[in-house]
Scaffold this active site. Structure first.
Site, PDB file in Angstrom:
ATOM      1  N   CYS A   1       0.952  -1.760   0.269  1.00  0.00           N
ATOM      2  CA  CYS A   1      -0.123   0.002  -0.156  1.00  0.00           C
ATOM      3  C   CYS A   1       0.674   1.064  -0.150  1.00  0.00           C
ATOM      4  CB  CYS A   1      -1.026  -0.037   1.368  1.00  0.00           C
ATOM      5  SG  CYS A   1      -0.647   0.333   2.774  1.00  0.00           S
TER       6      CYS A   1
ATOM      7  N   CYS B   1       2.395   9.116   7.622  1.00  0.00           N
ATOM      8  CA  CYS B   1       3.637   8.877   7.759  1.00  0.00           C
ATOM      9  C   CYS B   1       4.344   9.124   9.529  1.00  0.00           C
ATOM     10  CB  CYS B   1       4.924   9.459   6.662  1.00  0.00           C
ATOM     11  SG  CYS B   1       4.660   9.623   5.845  1.00  0.00           S
TER      12      CYS B   1
END
Length: 198
Positions: free
Chosen positions: A35, A105
């Protein structure tokens, strides 16, 4: 082009602590290269129980690399209890901020660290596909459960489904779960409000 801070660009162009620690005390792996993002974090403790060495390998964008690099800098010299208190917001702040759409992130960095600490302590990886995992999967594209969505929303004060996508990717592919995510958020914040009103 994303509007990255100088610190993000510095940690992306010159990442610190890349690679793997030999014979690590703890290893944490999160994400999924399929992904688009994956991160492996390894660390070694010194005799005082502080993180003496920490390294990362990541498959991801500039924000993923910069977040991982900054995280390794933040945890060096800390005990595991101190390191465990580092939040994704701490990582983003240390980088001078991240674009909203890239906050996932910094969440990935925090999760890799927590997974590595759990590994060292002999506990199950809290982010393994089965354990994230009390709860039922809401976003099938990225395998994100209601439990994770609510945890990320609460920790980062998120009220909109689109904000949740920025932090954990849920709803970011086909979008069919965005309505469900919004209902989860509305219910959670209503309950929170009710607690404060009593």
């Amino acid at each position: 082009m994303w509007n990255y801070s100088e610190k993000v660009m510095d940690h992306f162009m010159n990442p610190r602590n890349i690679g793997e620690v030999e014979n690590p005390d703890g290893t944490g792996e999160v994400g999924n290269a399929a992904c688009g993002d994956a991160l492996k974090l390894t660390f070694k403790l010194d005799k005082d129980g502080k993180i003496a060495d920490v390294k990362f390998k990541t498959f991801g964008c500039a924000s993923a690399i910069a977040s991982s690099s900054m995280l390794t800098e933040l945890v060096k010299g800390k005990t595991l209890d101190e390191a465990q208190k580092i939040t994704n917001q701490d990582i983003a702040d240390a980088l001078g901020g991240l674009p909203e759409a890239k906050m996932h992130c910094s969440v990935m960095g925090m999760e890799a660290l927590q997974a590595a600490i759990a590994d060292y302590r002999g506990e199950a990886n809290p982010f393994e596909k089965d354990s994230d995992h009390e709860g039922k999967i809401v976003c099938h594209c990225f395998g994100v459960t209601d439990v994770k969505i609510l945890k990320v929303a609460k920790e980062n004060n998120l009220h909109q489904a689109s904000e949740v996508t920025n932090y954990c990717k849920a709803g970011g592919a086909c979008g069919s779960c965005l309505g469900t995510i919004q209902r989860l958020l509305d219910d959670m914040w209503r309950l929170e409000q009710a607690k404060h009103d009593h």
